[in-house]
Design a protein around this motif. Structure first.
Motif, short mmCIF file in Angstrom:
data_model
loop_
_atom_site.label_atom_id
_atom_site.label_comp_id
_atom_site.label_asym_id
_atom_site.label_seq_id
_atom_site.Cartn_x
_atom_site.Cartn_y
_atom_site.Cartn_z
N ASN A 24 0.80 -1.22 0.00
CA ASN A 24 0.00 0.00 0.00
C ASN A 24 0.84 1.28 0.00
N LYS A 58 -11.25 -1.72 -2.15
CA LYS A 58 -10.17 -1.16 -2.96
C LYS A 58 -10.09 -1.95 -4.26
N TYR A 115 -7.60 -2.52 -7.63
CA TYR A 115 -6.26 -2.31 -8.16
C TYR A 115 -6.21 -2.80 -9.61
N GLY A 166 -0.84 -3.19 -9.95
CA GLY A 166 -0.87 -2.96 -8.51
C GLY A 166 -1.21 -1.54 -8.12
N LYS A 167 -1.65 -0.70 -9.05
CA LYS A 167 -1.98 0.69 -8.75
C LYS A 167 -3.43 0.78 -8.28
N LEU A 168 -3.65 1.49 -7.19
CA LEU A 168 -4.99 1.68 -6.66
C LEU A 168 -5.76 2.62 -7.57
N TYR A 207 -8.85 -6.38 -13.16
CA TYR A 207 -8.61 -5.68 -11.90
C TYR A 207 -8.73 -6.66 -10.74
#
Length: 537
Positions: free
Chosen positions: A432, A488, A490, A494-496, A519
């Motif tokens: 995170n 959440k 992603y 791995g990008k939120l 995703y």
């Protein structure tokens, strides 16, 4: 005086054209493209076809070989030596005088020429030795069983305990040569099991990859994955199968080595390889005119980086060392580790602290670099004399991770290479809060396995998310409205991309603004957490 000056200018021009240059020559077309794609067994092995089919990787024109007649014609041109070829780029790498290389443009099948010295290219036309390996011997008294720390640090021991040791996963190792691998006791287990599948020396163009080539780097790298000495040393994937490819010429530093690397990656793809480990990096060359700059490490400039991205598109999980420039003025993750499709590995010490030599990511790179880290400071390796020693370098954190990923992939055989990379990132210690030193941090591959298993469930117990795939509106039903649940989402890197707190038992979530793709959705509450895959149409 004017005549002397004119003569000097002419001599300087002649000298510049008389210098031997390196260049990529790109070709216009290929032969029998349609028939080759319709009959893929003519250009690929059945293993490669099966791997691509299992993960919906298309067979396309890039899989068709370079036209050998074109190569023969280029070889027959005055002063030209063909050093390498690439079917993915439909190109050959040549050495010759500048004027002789330019003359190749007269061939009707030559699309364009890209000189390694960029100042010679058509749009602008009017040495320093780099040690890519930087191996440093470290004198350390072992207080535990050699490779124990580096295996336990990333949770591979739990995978091994469950009998996931890389069985059925094929790894290609691209390096500088592998002296004594065919005779060393540390690889007897590999040979006895028939897991040493062969190899090729793309530098000297022969199959003898076991000769000493001024460096035993490849042998030490291989040991981190495949080595086994009873009660003393275990690699992270002792039961995987291996192809060994020499692409690095330790006697010189020239861009042709990038082409050797791409050729080897193409060979790996045609053989059905799942993972490539490359403990190599390219920044500067013997001829300073060919040098890259840190700004070129942008994920889309160097030939090798573009080739690595194609390997990823072909379904190969490319694992590459981040580099050993963290304490130098260069500092930046090198090529091909800068590629968005490459899983780049930095280094930590035995306590999990950042190793100062480990190259760092920058904002110019399109994705988080490094991706993750493993032990690379005083890592245990086996040398060509079958001795367990310690070395520094991301050269060793990379194979430690690559072998761990092979064991993980055996445990999750239905996962794609992109799935595996995401699971590893999500399991890491600072997922995170990634940074340019450790990336997403130190993975826990047993946790990555649990994440992968949970993602294989299409529906939670008393928990529904539909439709999946989704176009615009996603319906979410959670079992209770008395408790807040954190959602959440992603992307595969791995990008939120979305975060929301859910306080109702049913909600409709507008995802129309999200790009099409795969995703991961993570739901967390006081009662636990759950993660699964979401497909956006």
């Amino acid at each position: 005086m004017k005549k002397l000056l004119l003569l000097s200018i002419v001599l300087l021009q002649y000298m510049s054209f008389a210098q031997e240059e390196h260049a990529w020559v790109y070709l216009s077309d290929k032969e029998n493209v349609a028939s080759s794609i319709a009959n893929p067994i003519s250009i690929l092995t059945q293993s490669a076809i099966d791997r691509k089919s299992a993960h919906n990787i298309p067979i396309d024109e890039r899989d068709v070989p370079v036209n050998e007649n074109y190569i023969t014609q280029i070889k027959n041109q005055t002063g030209i030596t063909v050093m390498a070829k690439s079917k993915w780029f439909n190109a050959v790498y040549v050495i010759g005088l500048e004027l002789d290389i330019i003359a190749l443009e007269a061939l009707d099948f030559v699309e364009y020429i890209d000189f390694a010295d960029k100042s010679l290219n058509a749009d602008s036309r009017v040495a320093m030795f780099s040690n890519k390996f930087e191996i440093e011997e470290t004198l350390v008294d072992f207080t535990y069983g050699s490779s124990q720390n580096q295996i336990e640090m990333i949770g591979v021991d739990h995978l091994h305990f469950s009998d996931y040791t890389g069985e059925g996963i094929i790894i290609a190792v691209l390096d500088s040569g592998f002296p004594n691998v065919n005779t060393m006791a540390a690889f007897q287990h590999l040979r006895d099991n028939g897991d040493l599948l062969g190899g090729y020396d793309f530098v000297d163009r022969n199959e003898n990859v076991y000769e000493f080539t001024a460096n035993e780097h490849g042998t030490r790298v291989l040991s981190n994955m495949a080595g086994f000495i009873q009660d003393e040393f275990v690699g992270t994937a002792p039961d995987a199968s291996y192809y060994l490819f020499r692409t690095e010429d330790t006697f010189s530093e020239m861009p042709v080595e990038e082409s050797y690397w791409v050729e080897a990656a193409e060979r790996a793809d045609s053989l059905g390889v799942h993972i490539i480990n490359s403990s190599l990096g390219y920044r500067v060359f013997d001829n300073a005119n060919y040098n890259y700059t840190p700004s070129d490490m942008n994920g889309n400039t160097t030939f090798i980086t573009k080739g690595a991205n194609i390997a990823n598109e072909k379904g190969i999980l490319v694992v590459n060392s981040a580099g050993n420039s963290g304490a130098s003025s260069w500092q930046t993750v090198g090529a091909p580790a800068d590629a968005s499709g490459v899983f780049s590995i930095g280094a930590v010490d035995f306590e999990g602290n950042y190793a100062p030599f480990s190259s760092q990511g920058t904002a110019i790179q399109p994705t988080q670099k490094p991706d993750v880290v493993a032990r690379g400071a005083a890592a245990a390796v086996v040398n060509s004399s079958n001795e367990i020693i310690n070395n520094n370098g991301t050269s060793f954190s990379s194979p430690i991770m690559a072998g761990g990923i092979a064991s993980l992939w055996q445990a999750l055989p239905n996962a794609s290479h992109e799935d595996i990379k995401l699971y590893v990132r999500m399991s890491a210690s600072q997922f995170n809060t990634p940074d340019f030193f450790l990336g997403y941090g130190i993975p826990n591959l047993e946790l990555a396995r649990e994440i992968g298993l949970s993602l294989s469930e299409e529906q939670f117990v008393r928990f529904k998310v539909f439709p999946n795939p989704v176009t615009d509106i996603l319906n979410i039903q959670i079992p209770t409205s008395t408790e807040a649940t954190n959602l959440k989402i992603y992307n595969v890197l791995g990008k939120l991309v979305l975060e929301k707190t859910i306080t109702k038992s049913e909600i409709r979530l507008d995802v129309s603004s999200m790009a099409s793709g795969v995703y991961m959705m993570s739901f967390t509450s006081d009662k636990g957490s759950k993660t699964f895959k979401l497909i956006k149409s």
